[in-house]
Design a protein around this motif. Structure first.
Motif, PDB file in Angstrom:
ATOM      1  N   LEU A  11     -49.980 104.204  42.001  1.00 15.24           N
ATOM      2  CA  LEU A  11     -48.924 104.878  41.174  1.00 15.24           C
ATOM      3  C   LEU A  11     -48.620 106.484  41.869  1.00 15.24           C
ATOM      4  CD1 LEU A  11     -49.668 103.269  37.593  1.00 15.24           C
ATOM      5  CD2 LEU A  11     -47.831 102.673  39.265  1.00 15.24           C
ATOM      6  N   LEU A  12     -49.637 106.950  41.528  1.00 15.94           N
ATOM      7  CA  LEU A  12     -49.363 108.468  41.867  1.00 15.94           C
ATOM      8  C   LEU A  12     -48.900 108.423  43.468  1.00 15.94           C
ATOM      9  CD1 LEU A  12     -49.875 111.066  40.612  1.00 15.94           C
ATOM     10  CD2 LEU A  12     -52.327 111.093  41.664  1.00 15.94           C
ATOM     11  N   ALA A  13     -49.270 107.583  44.588  1.00 15.20           N
ATOM     12  CA  ALA A  13     -48.824 107.749  45.808  1.00 15.20           C
ATOM     13  C   ALA A  13     -47.334 107.258  45.721  1.00 15.20           C
ATOM     14  CB  ALA A  13     -50.033 106.873  46.782  1.00 15.20           C
ATOM     15  N   ALA A  14     -46.863 106.173  44.923  1.00 11.51           N
ATOM     16  CA  ALA A  14     -45.804 105.571  44.905  1.00 11.51           C
ATOM     17  C   ALA A  14     -44.659 106.700  44.517  1.00 11.51           C
ATOM     18  CB  ALA A  14     -45.768 104.367  44.228  1.00 11.51           C
ATOM     19  N   ALA A  15     -44.908 107.492  43.292  1.00  9.57           N
ATOM     20  CA  ALA A  15     -44.168 108.559  42.820  1.00  9.57           C
ATOM     21  C   ALA A  15     -44.104 109.583  44.069  1.00  9.57           C
ATOM     22  CB  ALA A  15     -44.862 109.008  41.598  1.00  9.57           C
ATOM     23  N   LEU A  16     -45.247 109.951  44.425  1.00  8.27           N
ATOM     24  CA  LEU A  16     -44.811 111.194  45.614  1.00  8.27           C
ATOM     25  C   LEU A  16     -44.266 110.701  46.623  1.00  8.27           C
ATOM     26  CD1 LEU A  16     -48.825 112.229  45.458  1.00  8.27           C
ATOM     27  CD2 LEU A  16     -46.955 113.718  44.935  1.00  8.27           C
ATOM     28  N   LEU A  17     -44.273 109.553  47.126  1.00  6.62           N
ATOM     29  CA  LEU A  17     -43.206 108.965  48.188  1.00  6.62           C
ATOM     30  C   LEU A  17     -41.875 108.739  47.787  1.00  6.62           C
ATOM     31  CD1 LEU A  17     -43.750 107.946  51.210  1.00  6.62           C
ATOM     32  CD2 LEU A  17     -43.870 105.586  50.070  1.00  6.62           C
ATOM     33  N   VAL A  18     -41.736 108.431  46.790  1.00 12.94           N
ATOM     34  CA  VAL A  18     -40.092 108.571  46.320  1.00 12.94           C
ATOM     35  C   VAL A  18     -39.681 109.830  46.121  1.00 12.94           C
ATOM     36  CG1 VAL A  18     -38.739 107.928  44.473  1.00 12.94           C
ATOM     37  CG2 VAL A  18     -40.289 106.374  44.810  1.00 12.94           C
ATOM     38  N   SER A  19     -40.459 110.942  45.727  1.00 16.85           N
ATOM     39  CA  SER A  19     -40.068 112.181  45.699  1.00 16.85           C
ATOM     40  C   SER A  19     -39.855 113.027  46.997  1.00 16.85           C
ATOM     41  CB  SER A  19     -41.292 113.028  44.727  1.00 16.85           C
ATOM     42  OG  SER A  19     -41.004 114.269  44.735  1.00 16.85           O
ATOM     43  N   THR A  20     -40.332 112.411  48.023  1.00 21.40           N
ATOM     44  CA  THR A  20     -39.993 113.020  49.161  1.00 21.40           C
ATOM     45  C   THR A  20     -38.721 112.748  49.580  1.00 21.40           C
ATOM     46  OG1 THR A  20     -40.532 111.074  50.573  1.00 21.40           O
ATOM     47  CG2 THR A  20     -42.420 112.599  50.175  1.00 21.40           C
ATOM     48  N   SER A  21     -37.876 112.136  49.028  1.00 18.36           N
ATOM     49  CA  SER A  21     -36.375 111.966  49.294  1.00 18.36           C
ATOM     50  C   SER A  21     -35.671 113.304  49.295  1.00 18.36           C
ATOM     51  CB  SER A  21     -35.767 110.915  48.293  1.00 18.36           C
ATOM     52  OG  SER A  21     -35.754 111.605  47.011  1.00 18.36           O
ATOM     53  N   LYS A  22     -36.521 114.266  48.457  1.00 17.45           N
ATOM     54  CA  LYS A  22     -35.741 115.797  48.481  1.00 17.45           C
ATOM     55  C   LYS A  22     -35.752 116.202  49.956  1.00 17.45           C
ATOM     56  CE  LYS A  22     -38.848 117.450  45.749  1.00 17.45           C
ATOM     57  NZ  LYS A  22     -39.934 116.523  45.839  1.00 17.45           N
ATOM     58  N   ALA A  23     -36.297 115.896  50.780  1.00 19.75           N
ATOM     59  CA  ALA A  23     -36.140 116.271  52.073  1.00 19.75           C
ATOM     60  C   ALA A  23     -35.039 115.626  52.870  1.00 19.75           C
ATOM     61  CB  ALA A  23     -37.440 116.206  52.808  1.00 19.75           C
ATOM     62  N   PHE A  24     -34.493 114.532  52.591  1.00 22.03           N
ATOM     63  CA  PHE A  24     -33.411 114.148  52.943  1.00 22.03           C
ATOM     64  C   PHE A  24     -32.150 114.062  52.333  1.00 22.03           C
ATOM     65  CE2 PHE A  24     -37.444 112.028  54.268  1.00 22.03           C
ATOM     66  CZ  PHE A  24     -37.614 112.357  55.367  1.00 22.03           C
ATOM     67  N   VAL A  25     -32.124 114.055  51.054  1.00 18.57           N
ATOM     68  CA  VAL A  25     -30.983 114.111  50.337  1.00 18.57           C
ATOM     69  C   VAL A  25     -30.298 115.483  50.064  1.00 18.57           C
ATOM     70  CG1 VAL A  25     -30.017 113.238  48.349  1.00 18.57           C
ATOM     71  CG2 VAL A  25     -31.696 111.994  49.239  1.00 18.57           C
ATOM     72  N   PRO A  26     -29.081 115.740  50.269  1.00 24.66           N
ATOM     73  CA  PRO A  26     -28.732 117.036  49.942  1.00 24.66           C
ATOM     74  C   PRO A  26     -28.887 117.372  48.387  1.00 24.66           C
ATOM     75  CG  PRO A  26     -26.777 115.764  51.145  1.00 24.66           C
ATOM     76  CD  PRO A  26     -28.131 114.698  50.680  1.00 24.66           C
ATOM     77  N   ARG A  27     -29.199 118.871  48.144  1.00 27.79           N
ATOM     78  CA  ARG A  27     -29.304 119.115  46.974  1.00 27.79           C
ATOM     79  C   ARG A  27     -28.214 118.709  45.843  1.00 27.79           C
ATOM     80  NH1 ARG A  27     -30.617 125.416  46.885  1.00 27.79           N
ATOM     81  NH2 ARG A  27     -28.558 125.199  47.924  1.00 27.79           N
ATOM     82  N   GLU A  28     -27.313 119.074  46.145  1.00 25.06           N
ATOM     83  CA  GLU A  28     -26.109 118.694  45.364  1.00 25.06           C
ATOM     84  C   GLU A  28     -25.901 117.203  45.040  1.00 25.06           C
ATOM     85  OE1 GLU A  28     -25.539 120.213  48.218  1.00 25.06           O
ATOM     86  OE2 GLU A  28     -25.560 122.201  47.778  1.00 25.06           O
TER      87      GLU A  28
END
Length: 128
Positions: A11-28
């Motif tokens: 569960l922790l690994a899955a949450a962290l993996l989803v959270s990596t989207s911040k590297a690819f999605v524009p902040r706005e």
């Protein structure tokens, strides 16, 4: 206990993996999609968000692969300690921003990481 530790680690690994989207999605776009819970990204530069996402991705690898491949499985609880520190920092950042409700999620992830660290260091270490 081993099964519970694997579930929480997954569960922790899955949450962290989803959270990596911040590297690819524009902040706005993240703020628009995530609402007030995602406004914190505007406090960080895109490079800083990329660095956080890279650390999270390395944490995903460190939580799973050492145990699965049986190569330095002690890295799983070491990584869990690092993840706990990451979420401690996230909690502090949220509290400084006055986001008490969203800080609860970070506290939960912090506690899950502590559970994995204690569980794999002391209660049910790999190979023990």
């Amino acid at each position: 206990m081993n099964i519970a530790l694997w579930i929480v680690t997954g569960l922790l690994a899955a949450a962290l993996l989803v959270s990596t989207s911040k590297a690819f999605v524009p902040r706005e776009k993240m703020v628009k999609a995530g609402g007030s819970a995602a406004e914190w990204v505007m406090d960080f530069s895109p490079g800083a968000l990329w660095a956080i996402a890279a650390l999270e991705f390395l944490a995903v690898i460190g939580l799973i692969l050492p145990a699965v491949l049986d190569i330095l499985p002690v890295m799983v609880p070491v990584t869990a300690v690092c993840v706990a520190l990451l979420f401690a920092g996230a909690t502090i950042m949220r509290l400084r921003r006055g986001e008490r409700k969203t800080a609860a999620g970070d506290v939960l992830y912090f506690l899950l990481a502590v559970f994995v660290a204690v569980g794999r260091f002391a209660i049910e270490p790999f190979g023990g």
